[in-house]
Structure formats: C-alpha cells, structure tokens
Design an enzyme around this catalytic site. Sequence first.
Site, PDB file in Angstrom:
ATOM      1  N   ARG A 137       0.775  -1.301   0.113  1.00 55.02           N
ATOM      2  CA  ARG A 137       0.025   0.105  -0.186  1.00 55.02           C
ATOM      3  C   ARG A 137       1.012   1.221  -0.014  1.00 55.02           C
ATOM      4  O   ARG A 137       0.690   2.080  -0.721  1.00 55.02           O
ATOM      5  CB  ARG A 137      -0.838  -0.053   1.183  1.00 55.02           C
ATOM      6  CG  ARG A 137      -1.955   1.233   1.334  1.00 55.02           C
ATOM      7  CD  ARG A 137      -2.744   1.190   2.729  1.00 55.02           C
ATOM      8  NE  ARG A 137      -3.043  -0.141   3.036  1.00 55.02           N
ATOM      9  CZ  ARG A 137      -4.175  -0.557   2.939  1.00 55.02           C
ATOM     10  NH1 ARG A 137      -5.001   0.042   2.336  1.00 55.02           N
ATOM     11  NH2 ARG A 137      -4.425  -1.732   3.492  1.00 55.02           N
ATOM     12  N   ARG A 142     -13.116  -0.865  -1.880  1.00 52.79           N
ATOM     13  CA  ARG A 142     -12.780  -0.664  -0.315  1.00 52.79           C
ATOM     14  C   ARG A 142     -13.894   0.119   0.326  1.00 52.79           C
ATOM     15  O   ARG A 142     -14.102  -0.444   1.280  1.00 52.79           O
ATOM     16  CB  ARG A 142     -11.548   0.022  -0.495  1.00 52.79           C
ATOM     17  CG  ARG A 142     -10.103  -0.429  -1.164  1.00 52.79           C
ATOM     18  CD  ARG A 142      -8.767  -0.141  -1.035  1.00 52.79           C
ATOM     19  NE  ARG A 142      -8.488  -0.285   0.239  1.00 52.79           N
ATOM     20  CZ  ARG A 142      -8.590   0.701   1.579  1.00 52.79           C
ATOM     21  NH1 ARG A 142      -9.023   1.971   1.268  1.00 52.79           N
ATOM     22  NH2 ARG A 142      -8.141   0.510   2.640  1.00 52.79           N
ATOM     23  N   CYS A 161     -26.775  -1.870  -8.230  1.00 51.65           N
ATOM     24  CA  CYS A 161     -28.162  -2.220  -7.296  1.00 51.65           C
ATOM     25  C   CYS A 161     -27.562  -2.775  -5.951  1.00 51.65           C
ATOM     26  O   CYS A 161     -28.039  -3.843  -5.664  1.00 51.65           O
ATOM     27  CB  CYS A 161     -29.182  -3.028  -8.121  1.00 51.65           C
ATOM     28  SG  CYS A 161     -29.614  -2.484  -9.656  1.00 51.65           S
TER      29      CYS A 161
END
Length: 433
Positions: free
Chosen positions: A277, A313, A361
């Site tokens: 990261r 995320r 949805c």
Amino acid sequence: MNEYFGYKQDRLFAENVALDDIARRFGTPCYVYSRAALTDGYRQFAEAFKSREHLICYAVKANSNLAILNLFARLGAGFDIVSGGELQRVLAAGGAASKVVFSGVGKSEAEMRQALEAGILCFNVESSSELDRLNTVAGSMGKVAPVSLRVNPDVDAKTHPYISTGLKQNKFGVAYTEALALYRKAAAMSHLRVTGMDCHIGSQLTETSPFIAAAEKVLALVDQLAASGIALEHLDLGGGLGIRYDDETPPSIAEYAKALLGALQGRSEKIIVEPGRVLVGNAGVLLTRIEYLKHGEEKNFAIVDAAMNDLMRPALYDAYHRILPVVRRQDIPSPQSSPAGGRGGERERQSLLYDVVGPICETGDFFGHARKMAVDKGDTLAVMSAGAYGMSMSSNYNTRPRAAEVMVDDAVVHLVRERETVSQLYAAEKIVA
Ligand code: LLP
C-alpha cells in the site's frame, strides 16, 4: 493531495497533466498513476534501509499492473507474491525470480512447482502440512526449496479486523509456540533448506509500536533457533505500513525504517520488507464522471460511472477515500441567500452534501457519504488514494468492463491497460446445445 496530485488554479493535476484532459482522452472510469510518486516511494524505502543489507519485496497484490511491476523491477525491487499468477506477472514484467518471496496459506502443488522451476528466493511457509507438501514437490523435481516460516507473533496491529493478520485467532502463519518445533522439522527435511523467518501482522498500520513488538518476538525466536544450531540468513518483517486517506498520521517511511532498524541493531541477518500500500496507494487516483445528480427527500446523490466493482474498498471495509472535483467550480450561494436558487441548473452547482454512489443495485455501492461538493452532471471526480487495492481487487460484477489504467510521467500520459470490452468478458463462455 500530495506533491504529485494537486490543483493548479482550479484544475486537478497528476504531475504536469490535467486530470480533465485524461478523462476526455481515455474515458472514465480510469485509474491514473504517477510515475514520480511510485519512484519516490521506492527510493525512500531504499534510502531508509541502505545502512544494511536489505531487499524491498513489493507486495504485488496491492497493484499488479505490469507497468508498475516493471518500474519497481528497474529500481531494484524484489517482489512478494501470493499466487502462481502473480509470479507469472512478475516475470512478464522483467522482475527477477531470485528476488521473489512467496507468501500465502494455500500454495498449490502446481504453484510450488512453478516457483521452484523459476528459482525464487524463498517460500514463506505457513503450516506444518505445507512443509510436507513442499518437501515432496521439491523432492520430485530433484530440487531443494529455500524456506522461511511465517510466524504468527500474536500482536494486535490495531487495524481493521479484515486486514489484521497477526493475532492467534487469524489463519496466518504458524503459532508462535510451535515455531521452534516446526523449524526443527523443516531443518531435518532433505528437500528443504531453512533460510529465514517471516512475519506480517496486518495492513494499514498507523503506528510503529506493533511492528516493533512483532519484530522483538520474532528476534527472540531467531536467537533460540541459533542456540539450537539453526542459523538464519534473513528476516522478513512483512508489509503493512499505512498511508493517509483522511486524517490518519502514519509514520513516514523513514520513521518506520528507523524504528525497525533500531530493533535490529547489532544483528547481521539480511532484512526483507514487503510493502504494498505505502508504495502505490497515494500514487493513484480513480477518475469517474457524474452521470446524474439526484436530490432525494433526505439526501443528495451524485451517481457516478465508476462502481464498487472498480474500487471495492468502501463497500468491503467501509474505507474512506477523499473525493475531489477534477475542475473546481465556483460555489453558488444557497437558495436561502439567493433568490436565483432553484433556477435551471443552478441548484446543481450549489455546494451540497452528496452521497457519491455507483450504478450497481446494492446500497453498498458507494464511494463516500455526505461529501460537500459544488458539482454538476458531467463533471469528473477523482477518488483519491486509489492506487493500492483498487484495480487489483476490481471485478466484472454487473458485466462491467474493468477501467482503463494510465501512468503519467511528467507531462506525458501512457496507457498501461486498455479498458476491457464486453466481448472479452464472455469470450471464454460456452452456450450448451
Ligand atoms: N505481505 C503479506 C504477506 C501480506 O499479506 C500483505 C497484505 C502485504 C505484505 C502488504 O501489505 P501492505 O503493505 O499493503 O499493507 N485489501 C486490503 C488490504 C489487504 C492486505 C493483505 N495483505 C485493503 O484494501 O485495505
């Protein structure tokens, strides 16, 4: 925002390219990476660890685009992989197998063979049965597999429970109390060569203390092993250094390295780290266009053309990402203070609180809640800090082709992954007669 992504007047730039130009040229959704940000992050690591023998193994899962892997390979990086697929990517990108460590609790026989064939640096083994399997596979190939055991130090990383990996109850690594016995077992196996010890306690850590606590526990084991005649060549302290998404204050790379090196003083083992990261997270953004604004009874929605399949995320971890307009608009005063309020189009441009949501949805399909923005339909937004675990966790849910990816290098933009086409998505499917 950082020095690679920032406004010049009212336009948001990646290095010296305006993001609205990228959106026009490559379409949206589109991931944009800054080559300078990637390069500087890697160089900071290399600089911070230069006082001792080390290897920076970039955690491929954070972002596995070949252009990024190739860039890191050219800077001298090794790689931390978790699948045969990632190994193939590393090799395709010009990475050296001799700098690859292979992590993960579920390595298959085929993956072991592939990695032994390629000649990787080390298998980070996570269980007793994995030792057995690796010994058998290596034996069948007439090879000796280099191994380290991933030790679970039972340290609380104080991060999101889904990405915390160093507690007893997690599935990762071998139990601290069983590690010595397993090292003895490994050392006695004819097709394994014990070379190191490994630990990784979690991701998005914003303090150095858990890293140090883990390192100290691991070092105590290394000393006990040495006393019983098993000397190790390297220590792999995993990844996990956090980044700033919102108002977190993680240690800098230099502070993190200083703390680790302090804990390792007076020792001679080579150091391996597996950052993911921190090398890519703030080196990338996701561009998305507002399709509609919808002013509901309780909330305003900005419905954008990216969705949870592009960046999952927020849906998965309730993660926060900043969302910025790619071109800042003048805020139009609200209706209370301006009689013009509500006239065609103007309500749209007032600064309002928006939920930024995708077209899928599911209520979980959002990028941010209650974000204050002055925007209109057709505007482009940048979801910030999206370089890590964005594209690499994307999917084709809702038969949505995955986004294009580009890399900015000063004033030049390179397309590093074409947008998928729908026919590619079902190319491998067959209709039954
Ligand atoms: N090494 C091992 C063995 C790992 O499992 C990981 C990440 C890393 C290194 C790199 O950790 P980093 O430096 O990136 O924190 N999808 C989640 C993060 C999952 C991390 C999994 N392991 C997210 O989007 O936050």
